[in-house]
Design an enzyme around this catalytic site. Structure first.
Site, PDB file in Angstrom:
ATOM      1  N   ASP A   1       0.833  -1.203   0.000  1.00 35.66           N
ATOM      2  CA  ASP A   1       0.000   0.000   0.000  1.00 35.66           C
ATOM      3  C   ASP A   1       0.873   1.261   0.000  1.00 35.66           C
ATOM      4  O   ASP A   1       1.872   1.335   0.726  1.00 35.66           O
ATOM      5  CB  ASP A   1      -0.863  -0.036   1.275  1.00 35.66           C
ATOM      6  CG  ASP A   1      -1.960   1.011   1.276  1.00 35.66           C
ATOM      7  OD1 ASP A   1      -2.827   0.955   0.391  1.00 35.66           O
ATOM      8  OD2 ASP A   1      -1.951   1.888   2.165  1.00 35.66           O
TER       9      ASP A   1
ATOM     10  N   GLU B   1       2.011  -0.209  -4.827  1.00 36.44           N
ATOM     11  CA  GLU B   1       0.986   0.771  -5.199  1.00 36.44           C
ATOM     12  C   GLU B   1       1.666   2.133  -5.265  1.00 36.44           C
ATOM     13  O   GLU B   1       2.114   2.660  -4.245  1.00 36.44           O
ATOM     14  CB  GLU B   1      -0.144   0.825  -4.172  1.00 36.44           C
ATOM     15  CG  GLU B   1      -1.279   1.720  -4.669  1.00 36.44           C
ATOM     16  CD  GLU B   1      -2.112   2.371  -3.576  1.00 36.44           C
ATOM     17  OE1 GLU B   1      -3.238   2.772  -3.868  1.00 36.44           O
ATOM     18  OE2 GLU B   1      -1.638   2.510  -2.432  1.00 36.44           O
TER      19      GLU B   1
END
Ligand code: NOJ
Length: 530
Positions: free
Chosen positions: A201, A265
Site C-alpha cells: 500500500d 501501489e
C-alpha cells in the site's frame, strides 16, 4: 531469453473482500465467502488473486487501518479460514497475494497506543512526531490525502503526529530500524503461511523529507478539486531513500522459495514510477502503473502513453497495467458499457501483467449511493465531491436471488438496480456477455505466448483506431480497437494475412483480413496472422 517468471504471464484479479461474498449473513464479505467462489475464479481463468486487507482493524478506512499485522479480523473469519483459502486457491493453481499496509497503522495499534502515552515511551519514535510551528499550528503545510492538514495535535504531549491519510492512520517512522524489523517479521509470518506475494500500500509515501520542508503550493489547483492537490508532494512523498526499503522488502521475499512477488501501489507518472524497479531490478517486481486510468480515451493519447512507458522502462523491467480498483471510478462508468468491452480487450492484450478489479469482468458501473448510506470516510469528509469511493466498492452480484446471492442479510453497501441482470449467473449463460468475452480473452492469452509475453509495436494504419502488434517466436498477433461508437474502415499499409481470432462482436470472428478491416462501432478485434 531467460525463462519468464510466473507473474509475467499472469493475470491478477483484485478481490475487495468486504464486497465479494458473504458467508455468515452479516452483510459483509469474508474469507469463507471467497473459498465458496474459488471455482468461479478457476473458471474465469485468472492466475493470481490480490485480496485487500482483512487484518484486525477498527475499519476507519475499511481495513487500511491495521491494528495487528498478523491476524484476521473476526468480521472476515479466522486464521483457519485463511489457511483453507490458501489451500483452495493453490489446489486450483491460483496464487494469492496479500495487501501489506506498511506506511501507517491504526491509531488503535498497540504500537501507537504506546507511542502516544508519553514522549519517553519506548515506541514514541516508531511514529512521526513534531513540535508545533511557532504560531502553535501544524509543523508544515503537508496535506492529508483524505483532506485537511496531515498533522494531528496530541494534547497531552503537546506535539503533532503525521498522518498521510486519516488521523486514525498515523504514519510509521520508516527511518527507525526497529520499525523495519517488526514489519519485515510480519511479511515473514504470511510468507511462511504460503502467500505468493504482496501488494504494498502507498509505497511511494513511506519515507518523507528528513527536514520536513513545506511542499510547494500547486499553482494549478482549482476550487472543488480534492484538498491534497493544493500542494505538490515534493517533500512528503517519493523520496530517494524509499528504494532502500523496497530492496529490503524484496530481500525478505527472496528468503523464501518460489518467486514471491512484490507489487507496489505507486501513483506516479511513468518517468518517476520506473525508478521503483530499483538498480538491477532489485526492488519492486511490478510497480503498479495506473496511468491508463486517466488517459484520454483516444487512440493517439493511449498510444503515446504506452510508448512513453515502454521508452522509460529499464531493460528487463516488466510492465504493469491497471484499469480499475477500489479507489477509482469503475471503467464501465468512465467509458460506457460498450467501450468497457474494448477496454477489457486493451487491458488483456497490452504488454505486461494486467490487474483486473472484481466486478469489471461483469461490466459493473459505479453504483449511486444515497447520502444516508455513504460509508467511505473520504466521502463523509468531503461531501458533495466525487471523493467517496463507495460507488466502486459495491457487492458482487452472483445470481438473481435476493441481494444477488451476495448475502442473506443486509448488504453493507447497496447493489445496483441492474445487477441481477449483470450477475455472474446471468452472464455465464450468454456467449455475448462481457463476462464471456473476458473469459475468452484470458483463455486466448494463456494459449498465445505472443499475447502474454510478446514484444509490443504500434501498427500504422489509416483510420482513427488503436492498432498494435504483439510478437514472439515468429508468431504475430495484431490488435485493433475502435474507441468510438461509429463504424471505421481501417487500411493497413501491408496486407496482414490473418484471421480474426477474437472480437468484441462475435460476427467478425473467423473473418479473413488482408489490407482492409471493417470495424463496427465499439468493436475491438484480435487478428492472428498466418
Ligand atoms: C491506498 C488504498 O488503496 C486506499 O483504499 C487507502 O485508503 C489508502 N491507501 C490508505 O491506506
Amino acid at each position: 531469453m531467460s525463462e519468464p517468471r510466473w507473474w509475467q504471464k499472469a493475470v491478477i484479479y483484485q478481490i475487495y473482500p468486504r464486497s465479494f461474498q458473504d458467508s455468515d449473513g452479516d452483510g459483509v464479505g469474508d474469507l469463507a465467502g471467497i473459498v465458496r467462489r474459488v471455482d468461479y475464479l478457476a473458471w474465469l481463468g485468472v492466475d493470481a488473486v490480490w485480496i485487500c486487507p482483512f487484518y484486525p482493524s477498527p475499519m476507519a478506512d475499511f481495513g487500511y487501518d491495521v491494528a495487528d499485522y498478523v491476524g484476521i479480523d473476526p468480521l472476515f473469519g479466522t486464521l483457519a479460514d485463511f489457511d483453507r483459502l490458501v489451500a483452495a486457491l493453490h489446489e486450483r493453481g491460483i496464487r494469492i497475494i496479500l495487501d501489506f499496509v506498511p506506511n501507517h497503522t491504526s491509531d488503535q495499534h498497540p504500537w501507537f497506543q504506546d507511542a502516544r502515552r508519553s514522549r519517553e515511551s519506548p515506541r514514541r519514535d516508531w511514529y512521526i512526531w513534531r513540535d508545533p510551528a511557532p504560531d502553535g499550528g501544524p509543523p508544515n503545510n503537508w496535506v492529508s490525502q483524505a483532506g485537511g492538514s496531515a498533522w494531528a495535535f496530541d494534547e497531552p504531549s503537546g506535539q503533532y503526529y503525521y498522518h498521510a491519510f486519516l488521523a486514525q492512520q498515523p504514519d510509521l517512522n520508516w527511518r527507525n530500524p526497529d520499525v523495519r524489523a517488526a514489519m519485515y517479521d510480519a511479511l515473514r509470518f504470511w510468507l511462511e503461511r504460503g502467500v505468493d506475494g504482496f501488494r504494498v500500500d502507498v509505497l511511494w509515501h513511506m519515507i518523507k523529507d528528513a527536514q520536513f520542508r513545506d511542499d510547494p503550493v500547486n499553482p494549478d489547483y482549482r476550487e472543488g478539486e480534492p484538498d491534497f492537490r493544493r500542494v505538490r508532494a515534493r517533500y512528503s512523498a517519493d523520496q530517494p531513500e524509499m528504494l532502500e526499503i523496497a530492496m529490503e522488502m524484496r530481500r525478505v521475499l527472496e528468503e523464501y522459495p518460489g518467486e514471491r512477488l512484490l507489487i507496489g501501489e505507486i501513483y506516479l507518472p511513468v518517468e518517476r514510477l520506473v525508478a521503483y524497479y530499483g538498480p538491477d531490478l532489485g526492488a519492486v517486481h511490478l510497480p503498479f502503473n495506473f496511468n491508463l486510468m486517466w488517459q484520454r480515451w483516444r487512440p493517439d493519447a493511449i498510444m503515446r502513453l504506452v510508448q512513453a512507458y515502454e521508452a522509460v522502462l529499464p531493460v528487463g523491467g516488466w510492465p504493469s497495467w491497471v484499469l480499475g480498483n477500489h479507489d477509482q471510478m469503475r471503467i464501465a462508468s468512465r467509458v460506457g458499457p460498450a467501450q468497457a468491452r474494448v477496454a477489457m480487450m486493451l487491458l488483456l492484450t497490452l504488454r505486461g501483467t494486467p490487474t483486473l478489479y472484481n466486478g469489471d469482468e461483469l461490466g459493473i458501473e459505479n453504483v449511486p449511493i444515497p447520502p444516508e448510506r455513504v460509508r467511505d470516510p473520504f466521502g463523509i469528509r468531503q461531501p458533495g465531491t466525487d471523493q467517496g469511493r463507495d460507488p466502486q466498492r459495491t457487492p458482487m452480484p452472483w445470481d438473481r436471488t435476493a441481494h444477488c446471492g451476495f448475502t442473506t442479510g443486509e448488504p453493507w453497501l447497496p447493489l445496483g438496480a441492474d445487477h441481477a441482470g449483470r450477475s455472474v449467473a446471468a452472464q455465464q449463460g450468454d456467449p455475448g456477455s462481457i463476462l464471456a468475452l473476458a473469459r475468452a480473452l484470458l483463455d486466448l492469452r494463456r494459449r498465445e505466448p505472443a499475447l502474454s509475453l510478446g514484444d509490443f509495436a504500434p501498427v500504422t494504419v489509416e483510420g482513427d483506431v488503436l492498432a498494435y502488434a504483439r510478437t514472439r517466436d515468429g508468431r504475430r498477433v495484431v490488435v485493433v480497437l475502435n474507441l468510438e461508437p461509429v463504424p471505421k474502415t481501417v487500411r493497413f499499409s501491408e496486407p496482414l494475412g490473418g484471421r480474426v481470432e477474437l472480437s468484441t462482436d462475435s460476427a467478425s470472428v473467423g473473418r479473413r483480413i488482408d489490407d482492409r478491416l471493417e470495424l463496427a462501432g465499439d468493436e475491438g478485434v484480435i487478428i492472428a496472422t498466418d
